[in-house]
Design a protein around this motif. Structure first.
Motif, PDB file in Angstrom:
ATOM      1  N   GLY A  17      -5.029   2.738  13.450  1.00  0.00           N
ATOM      2  CA  GLY A  17      -5.962   1.579  13.084  1.00  0.00           C
ATOM      3  C   GLY A  17      -6.784   1.774  11.912  1.00  0.00           C
ATOM      4  N   MET A  18      -6.440   3.135  11.106  1.00  0.00           N
ATOM      5  CA  MET A  18      -7.136   3.396  10.041  1.00  0.00           C
ATOM      6  C   MET A  18      -6.162   3.043   8.800  1.00  0.00           C
ATOM      7  N   VAL A  19      -6.904   2.529   7.587  1.00  0.00           N
ATOM      8  CA  VAL A  19      -6.161   2.278   6.477  1.00  0.00           C
ATOM      9  C   VAL A  19      -5.926   3.658   5.783  1.00  0.00           C
ATOM     10  N   ALA A  20      -4.603   3.641   5.452  1.00  0.00           N
ATOM     11  CA  ALA A  20      -4.042   5.200   4.711  1.00  0.00           C
ATOM     12  C   ALA A  20      -3.591   4.862   3.405  1.00  0.00           C
ATOM     13  N   VAL A  21      -4.080   5.924   2.352  1.00  0.00           N
ATOM     14  CA  VAL A  21      -3.599   5.501   1.158  1.00  0.00           C
ATOM     15  C   VAL A  21      -3.221   6.861   0.627  1.00  0.00           C
ATOM     16  N   ARG A  22      -1.596   6.884   0.180  1.00  0.00           N
ATOM     17  CA  ARG A  22      -1.020   8.123  -0.073  1.00  0.00           C
ATOM     18  C   ARG A  22      -1.719   9.101  -1.152  1.00  0.00           C
ATOM     19  N   LEU A  23      -2.100  10.285  -1.236  1.00  0.00           N
ATOM     20  CA  LEU A  23      -2.599  11.230  -2.532  1.00  0.00           C
ATOM     21  C   LEU A  23      -1.316  12.126  -2.786  1.00  0.00           C
ATOM     22  N   THR A  24      -0.601  12.797  -1.989  1.00  0.00           N
ATOM     23  CA  THR A  24       0.459  13.539  -2.379  1.00  0.00           C
ATOM     24  C   THR A  24       1.946  13.040  -1.909  1.00  0.00           C
ATOM     25  N   ARG A  25       2.804  13.846  -2.379  1.00  0.00           N
ATOM     26  CA  ARG A  25       4.112  13.818  -1.667  1.00  0.00           C
ATOM     27  C   ARG A  25       4.164  14.340  -0.693  1.00  0.00           C
ATOM     28  N   ASP A  26       5.353  14.162   0.328  1.00  0.00           N
ATOM     29  CA  ASP A  26       5.666  14.667   1.547  1.00  0.00           C
ATOM     30  C   ASP A  26       5.640  16.052   1.558  1.00  0.00           C
ATOM     31  N   ILE A  27       5.291  17.010   2.716  1.00  0.00           N
ATOM     32  CA  ILE A  27       5.132  18.387   2.759  1.00  0.00           C
ATOM     33  C   ILE A  27       6.505  18.946   3.197  1.00  0.00           C
ATOM     34  N   THR A  28       6.930  19.852   2.827  1.00  0.00           N
ATOM     35  CA  THR A  28       8.207  20.644   3.363  1.00  0.00           C
ATOM     36  C   THR A  28       7.239  21.968   3.868  1.00  0.00           C
ATOM     37  N   ARG A  31     -13.085  -2.083   7.271  1.00  0.00           N
ATOM     38  CA  ARG A  31     -14.091  -2.555   6.941  1.00  0.00           C
ATOM     39  C   ARG A  31     -14.773  -1.841   5.645  1.00  0.00           C
ATOM     40  N   ALA A  32     -14.253  -0.403   5.456  1.00  0.00           N
ATOM     41  CA  ALA A  32     -14.948   0.281   4.483  1.00  0.00           C
ATOM     42  C   ALA A  32     -14.155   0.070   3.174  1.00  0.00           C
ATOM     43  N   GLN A  33     -13.117  -0.546   3.072  1.00  0.00           N
ATOM     44  CA  GLN A  33     -12.497  -0.277   1.731  1.00  0.00           C
ATOM     45  C   GLN A  33     -13.161  -1.578   0.844  1.00  0.00           C
ATOM     46  N   THR A  34     -14.089  -2.434   1.020  1.00  0.00           N
ATOM     47  CA  THR A  34     -14.450  -3.038   0.226  1.00  0.00           C
ATOM     48  C   THR A  34     -15.817  -2.441  -0.618  1.00  0.00           C
ATOM     49  N   GLN A  35     -16.187  -1.209  -0.207  1.00  0.00           N
ATOM     50  CA  GLN A  35     -17.394  -0.467  -0.828  1.00  0.00           C
ATOM     51  C   GLN A  35     -16.876   0.241  -2.309  1.00  0.00           C
ATOM     52  N   PRO A  36     -17.561  -0.240  -3.239  1.00  0.00           N
ATOM     53  CA  PRO A  36     -17.196  -0.039  -4.512  1.00  0.00           C
ATOM     54  C   PRO A  36     -17.032   1.282  -4.913  1.00  0.00           C
ATOM     55  N   LYS A  37     -17.774   2.197  -4.142  1.00  0.00           N
ATOM     56  CA  LYS A  37     -17.961   3.654  -4.557  1.00  0.00           C
ATOM     57  C   LYS A  37     -16.517   4.230  -4.037  1.00  0.00           C
ATOM     58  N   LEU A  38     -15.893   3.448  -2.816  1.00  0.00           N
ATOM     59  CA  LEU A  38     -14.693   4.139  -2.335  1.00  0.00           C
ATOM     60  C   LEU A  38     -13.566   3.716  -2.893  1.00  0.00           C
ATOM     61  N   ARG A  39     -13.600   2.131  -3.459  1.00  0.00           N
ATOM     62  CA  ARG A  39     -12.828   1.826  -4.116  1.00  0.00           C
ATOM     63  C   ARG A  39     -12.610   2.364  -5.446  1.00  0.00           C
ATOM     64  N   ALA A  40     -13.531   2.809  -6.045  1.00  0.00           N
ATOM     65  CA  ALA A  40     -13.635   3.672  -7.434  1.00  0.00           C
ATOM     66  C   ALA A  40     -12.833   5.126  -7.117  1.00  0.00           C
ATOM     67  N   PHE A  41     -12.980   5.547  -5.945  1.00  0.00           N
ATOM     68  CA  PHE A  41     -12.390   7.012  -5.620  1.00  0.00           C
ATOM     69  C   PHE A  41     -11.029   6.590  -5.374  1.00  0.00           C
ATOM     70  N   ILE A  42     -10.743   5.684  -4.861  1.00  0.00           N
ATOM     71  CA  ILE A  42      -8.983   5.407  -4.472  1.00  0.00           C
ATOM     72  C   ILE A  42      -8.359   5.224  -5.717  1.00  0.00           C
ATOM     73  N   ASP A  43      -8.760   4.233  -6.753  1.00  0.00           N
ATOM     74  CA  ASP A  43      -8.367   4.031  -7.932  1.00  0.00           C
ATOM     75  C   ASP A  43      -8.242   5.311  -9.061  1.00  0.00           C
ATOM     76  N   LEU A  44      -9.129   6.138  -8.876  1.00  0.00           N
ATOM     77  CA  LEU A  44      -9.171   7.265  -9.818  1.00  0.00           C
ATOM     78  C   LEU A  44      -8.266   8.215  -9.195  1.00  0.00           C
ATOM     79  N   ALA A  45      -8.199   8.399  -8.042  1.00  0.00           N
ATOM     80  CA  ALA A  45      -7.421   9.386  -7.385  1.00  0.00           C
ATOM     81  C   ALA A  45      -5.941   9.033  -7.564  1.00  0.00           C
ATOM     82  N   LYS A  46      -5.548   7.911  -7.190  1.00  0.00           N
ATOM     83  CA  LYS A  46      -4.371   7.431  -7.654  1.00  0.00           C
ATOM     84  C   LYS A  46      -3.857   7.837  -9.037  1.00  0.00           C
TER      85      LYS A  46
END
Length: 303
Positions: free
Chosen positions: A156-167, A281-296
């Motif tokens: 039920g959580m929104v998930a955004v990939r940050l790294t490649r798969d793990i071996t 519901r949290a993904q509309t927060q500007p602070k979280l959106r900013a972190f997501i965009d910069l992390a990507k």
């Protein structure tokens, strides 16, 4: 005519103290004095008619009534916060405190490269990082988002990939392998010294997982060293104290430099990498959106 009492008076102090387990830590989070938090909680207890906290010299804990109130109030408070932030999200500059729960392995891979850029780009966003490998209830603990390996993210959580798969990898120092030889099959681990990992929350020791002919198998190797910190696990392996089972993305530099060597490669499984996760519901927060965009942007070469 007397003014009606504010039904929410004292709730911010109560929630902060319940989450932090301390009036002092709650006061620091709220930007007030510990005495103000204590007074607000006492007033709320008087209104409720029962103690909400058990107070000791070192820590405060919830009573049965306090735990019941927290279980219902924390999700509601999170919804109210998200609603207020969503209402002001359009066109607003990212600001406020971004609270993230992350595993130890995510610190060098995600947090160290991304947070500096976030602070430079959005100086009004403050950041609090809690490092813990155990699964966390984001809402109950007051976190905006978390980082975990993909397979451990709750439904039920929104998930955004940050790294490649793990071996997953069994690693050792060249000195250890020169002294003890290299295992050729997972069963050979019975003749080796393993550095084992204990899960912080369940207390169980991790069984090393392998694949052979498309079938999964696990081994519980013997070993005299047990730890619940992945960084120390790698450090002990590098020091030649035994074999360790780790994610390959955490030891890329050591493998490239030859200070660690990977063994049993034909039997090692692959799993999803690290993801940032949060409630819808949290993904509309500007602070979280900013972190997501910069992390990507910052982590793109690692995908």
């Amino acid at each position: 005519m007397s003014q009606p009492l504010d039904p929410f008076s004292g709730f911010s102090a109560f929630l902060a103290a319940a989450q932090a387990g301390s009036f002092t830590a709650a006061a620091a989070r709220l930007g007030v004095s510990p005495a103000a938090v204590s007074q607000a909680v006492k007033a709320l207890e008087a209104r409720v008619g029962t103690p909400l906290f058990i107070r000791t010299t070192r820590r405060v804990g919830l009573t049965e009534a306090g735990a019941a109130l927290f279980a219902r109030a924390a999700p509601a408070a999170s919804e109210m916060t998200a609603a207020l932030e969503a209402a002001s999200a359009l066109g607003s500059e990212p600001s406020g405190l971004l609270r993230l729960t992350v595993p130890r392995m995510a610190v060098p891979l995600v947090i160290e490269p991304a947070i500096g850029v976030l602070r430079q780009t959005y100086p009004k966003v403050a950041v609090e990082i809690a490092i813990e490998d155990a699964t966390v209830d984001l809402t109950a603990r007051g976190f905006d988002a978390g980082i975990r390996i993909g397979e451990y993210i709750e439904p039920g959580m929104v998930a955004v990939r940050l790294t490649r798969d793990i071996t997953w990898s069994v690693i050792a120092s060249p000195a250890y392998l020169a002294a003890h030889g290299e295992p050729q099959e997972p069963e050979d681990l019975t003749g080796h010294e393993a550095i084992r990992y204990r899960f912080p929350r369940s207390g169980t020791i991790y069984r090393w997982e392998f694949e052979r002919d498309g079938k999964a198998l696990s081994v519980d190797p013997r070993g005299s060293l047990i730890v619940n910190d992945s960084a120390l696990l790698v450090s002990w392996a590098r020091a030649g104290l035994g074999l360790a089972y780790v994610a390959d993305i955490t030891v890329e530099a050591e493998l490239a430099a030859g200070t660690l060597v990977r063994v049993l490669e034909p039997f090692l499984p692959k799993t999803p990498g690290l993801f940032l996760y949060f409630p819808q519901r949290a993904q509309t927060q500007p602070k979280l959106r900013a972190f997501i965009d910069l992390a990507k942007q910052v982590l793109r070469p690692q995908h």
